[in-house]
Design a protein around this motif. Structure first.
Motif, mmCIF file in Angstrom:
data_model
loop_
_atom_site.group_PDB
_atom_site.id
_atom_site.type_symbol
_atom_site.label_atom_id
_atom_site.label_comp_id
_atom_site.label_asym_id
_atom_site.label_seq_id
_atom_site.Cartn_x
_atom_site.Cartn_y
_atom_site.Cartn_z
ATOM 1 N N PHE A 1 -1.984 6.719 6.808
ATOM 2 C CA PHE A 1 -3.176 6.551 5.988
ATOM 3 C C PHE A 1 -4.411 7.168 6.634
ATOM 4 O O PHE A 1 -5.347 7.575 5.930
ATOM 5 C CB PHE A 1 -3.392 5.074 5.671
ATOM 6 C CG PHE A 1 -2.422 4.543 4.656
ATOM 7 C CD1 PHE A 1 -2.359 5.101 3.390
ATOM 8 C CD2 PHE A 1 -1.553 3.503 4.965
ATOM 9 C CE1 PHE A 1 -1.465 4.629 2.445
ATOM 10 C CE2 PHE A 1 -0.648 3.025 4.027
ATOM 11 C CZ PHE A 1 -0.599 3.592 2.762
ATOM 12 N N HIS B 1 2.689 13.274 1.151
ATOM 13 C CA HIS B 1 2.617 11.811 1.219
ATOM 14 C C HIS B 1 3.943 11.193 0.788
ATOM 15 O O HIS B 1 4.435 10.251 1.431
ATOM 16 C CB HIS B 1 1.492 11.280 0.306
ATOM 17 C CG HIS B 1 0.137 11.803 0.659
ATOM 18 N ND1 HIS B 1 -0.938 11.718 -0.196
ATOM 19 C CD2 HIS B 1 -0.321 12.408 1.791
ATOM 20 C CE1 HIS B 1 -1.997 12.258 0.376
ATOM 21 N NE2 HIS B 1 -1.649 12.693 1.583
ATOM 22 N N THR C 1 0.879 3.840 -3.164
ATOM 23 C CA THR C 1 0.571 5.243 -2.893
ATOM 24 C C THR C 1 1.698 6.144 -3.373
ATOM 25 O O THR C 1 1.464 7.211 -3.951
ATOM 26 C CB THR C 1 0.329 5.462 -1.391
ATOM 27 O OG1 THR C 1 -0.745 4.620 -0.962
ATOM 28 C CG2 THR C 1 -0.027 6.910 -1.089
ATOM 29 N N GLN D 1 -8.160 13.770 2.250
ATOM 30 C CA GLN D 1 -8.935 13.600 1.032
ATOM 31 C C GLN D 1 -10.411 13.917 1.240
ATOM 32 O O GLN D 1 -11.077 14.418 0.335
ATOM 33 C CB GLN D 1 -8.775 12.175 0.498
ATOM 34 C CG GLN D 1 -7.430 11.889 -0.138
ATOM 35 C CD GLN D 1 -7.137 12.778 -1.327
ATOM 36 O OE1 GLN D 1 -8.019 13.107 -2.107
ATOM 37 N NE2 GLN D 1 -5.879 13.178 -1.471
ATOM 38 N N ALA E 1 -9.077 8.105 -4.321
ATOM 39 C CA ALA E 1 -8.102 8.157 -3.229
ATOM 40 C C ALA E 1 -8.751 7.822 -1.892
ATOM 41 O O ALA E 1 -8.148 7.139 -1.054
ATOM 42 C CB ALA E 1 -7.454 9.540 -3.177
ATOM 43 N N HIS F 1 -7.285 4.855 0.327
ATOM 44 C CA HIS F 1 -6.761 5.102 1.678
ATOM 45 C C HIS F 1 -7.567 4.349 2.736
ATOM 46 O O HIS F 1 -7.016 3.931 3.764
ATOM 47 C CB HIS F 1 -6.762 6.602 1.988
ATOM 48 C CG HIS F 1 -5.818 7.394 1.126
ATOM 49 N ND1 HIS F 1 -4.607 6.906 0.711
ATOM 50 C CD2 HIS F 1 -5.916 8.653 0.606
ATOM 51 C CE1 HIS F 1 -3.993 7.821 -0.029
ATOM 52 N NE2 HIS F 1 -4.764 8.873 -0.102
ATOM 53 N N GLN G 1 0.826 -1.205 0.000
ATOM 54 C CA GLN G 1 0.000 0.000 0.000
ATOM 55 C C GLN G 1 0.862 1.259 0.000
ATOM 56 O O GLN G 1 0.538 2.242 -0.676
ATOM 57 C CB GLN G 1 -0.940 0.008 1.204
ATOM 58 C CG GLN G 1 -1.938 -1.158 1.239
ATOM 59 C CD GLN G 1 -2.746 -1.278 -0.033
ATOM 60 O OE1 GLN G 1 -2.595 -2.219 -0.800
ATOM 61 N NE2 GLN G 1 -3.609 -0.312 -0.269
ATOM 62 N N CYS H 1 -4.048 10.679 5.504
ATOM 63 C CA CYS H 1 -4.371 10.747 4.078
ATOM 64 C C CYS H 1 -5.878 10.730 3.855
ATOM 65 O O CYS H 1 -6.413 11.490 3.030
ATOM 66 C CB CYS H 1 -3.735 9.573 3.329
ATOM 67 S SG CYS H 1 -1.947 9.658 3.156
ATOM 68 N N LEU H 2 -6.563 9.878 4.591
ATOM 69 C CA LEU H 2 -8.012 9.750 4.432
ATOM 70 C C LEU H 2 -8.713 11.040 4.842
ATOM 71 O O LEU H 2 -9.593 11.540 4.122
ATOM 72 C CB LEU H 2 -8.522 8.574 5.261
ATOM 73 C CG LEU H 2 -10.012 8.255 5.165
ATOM 74 C CD1 LEU H 2 -10.420 7.977 3.727
ATOM 75 C CD2 LEU H 2 -10.352 7.059 6.058
ATOM 76 N N SER I 1 -6.172 0.907 2.638
ATOM 77 C CA SER I 1 -4.832 0.920 3.240
ATOM 78 C C SER I 1 -4.908 1.034 4.755
ATOM 79 O O SER I 1 -4.144 0.383 5.478
ATOM 80 C CB SER I 1 -4.020 2.087 2.670
ATOM 81 O OG SER I 1 -3.849 1.958 1.277
#
Length: 336
Positions: free
Chosen positions: A125, A56, A19, A132, A105, A109, A15, A128-129, A112
């Motif tokens: 992650f 990232h 990414t 997004q 995405a 995420h 993952q 990241c989530l 992940s």
């Protein structure tokens, strides 16, 4: 979850690697788009997306360096994009691209995050989530402000709940077909939109490709995407439902080098992989048998297309090998 010294699992490495590759390619694209976009609100959204992708990359490199795990070669600004190339796509295309990319995405995420056992990977992650989710709200608001948001079809309000009475609910080969369910409509409409966006993308890419095999491959992909739009649209029109709109007019007439063939092939094969997932999910969620047969046929077509794309990438040395298990047989041969 204090286990940062634990070795990365196969799921975590995969993952993180995926990414990294996706964001490295995205950086090349967004550097170009931010240089060419005229609309200030859309430019700010693209710049924010660029900042997220770069953060990232930095965080994943830190994790890999701690593990002494090799950093992917991926994509480079000096090799894979000319940020000063003429405009290839319209501002509205970029906005749809950002919105669709953010949706993908979020799903990636989420997967992940569910696979992350180590604290630093989980935190990465998780961040990241959340980023997004905020980013897609930003893009969504711009789409609404500019009256560009593509709303899904409306459904009537039923008088009460009901139950399926007979097995004709599942049929669809012969005779009268039942109306589409909400889930089937959503999948058909979403698949139409993604193919419309993909068709515009591949038209633009084919215009600036330098390798003849790549150019032919991209044109073939455009034709497949347009054919799939017609198929999905026809099913929706049977129930007097609207399809999304085509986007071919969002591509300029530029033929100047913009992106490397390597980057365009990576992005194109990535679109196919996403389509495989969306079609498979649509097939699983469509009780009407004729829709399952339709998705199965379209899946077989794009799987063949994907294989041809992989062969082009391997032939040109563009396919970077993903994390994989040891080849024990090969190790045994070296021992001799």
């Amino acid at each position: 979850m204090s286990n940062a010294n634990q070795s990365l699992t196969s799921a975590e490495i995969t993952q993180l690697w995926t990414t990294y590759m996706n964001d490295a390619g995205l950086i090349c694209q967004l550097e170009y788009f931010t240089a060419q976009t005229e609309d200030e609100a859309i430019k700010q959204a693209a710049m924010h997306g660029l900042e997220l992708a770069q953060s990232h990359i930095n965080k994943i490199e830190d994790i890999f360096n701690k593990e002494d795990y090799p950093i992917p070669y991926s994509f480079k600004l000096k090799e894979d994009v000319d940020v000063n190339a003429p405009r290839l796509f319209s501002d509205s295309y970029l906005l749809y691209y950002l919105h669709q990319g953010a949706q993908v995405a979020i799903q990636a995420h989420s997967v992940s995050l569910g696979l992350a056992g180590r604290e630093d990977v989980y935190d990465l992650f998780s961040d990241c989530l959340q980023e997004q989710i905020s980013f897609i709200k930003m893009v969504h608001d711009i789409l609404q402000t500019k009256a560009l948001y593509k709303a899904y079809p409306m459904l009537p309000t039923p008088e009460s709940y009901d139950f399926v009475q007979n097995q004709s609910f599942l049929t669809g080969y012969f005779g009268e077909r039942r109306p589409l369910t909400g889930t089937e409509i959503n999948n058909l409409y979403g698949n139409y939109f993604r193919n419309a966006l993909g068709s515009a993308t591949l038209i633009g890419f084919s215009q600036v490709a330098t390798n003849n095999d790549v150019r032919k491959y991209l044109v073939r992909g455009k034709e497949i995407a347009q054919k799939h739009c017609e198929i999905f649209g026809s099913v929706l029109h049977e129930d007097d439902l609207p399809a999304s709109t085509r986007m071919e007019d969002s591509v300029t007439d530029s033929t100047t080098y913009t992106f490397s063939d390597k980057l365009m092939m990576y992005y194109s094969t990535g679109l196919i992989a996403l389509s495989v997932g969306f079609y498979g999910n649509s097939m699983a969620m469509s009780p009407r048998r004729d829709l399952g047969v339709m998705y199965n046929r379209l899946l077989n077509e794009i799987l063949k297309y994907a294989e041809d794309g992989a062969n082009i990438m391997i032939k040109n040395g563009w396919m970077e090998e993903p994390p994989r298990a040891l080849d024990r047989d090969e190790l045994a041969k070296k021992k001799k």
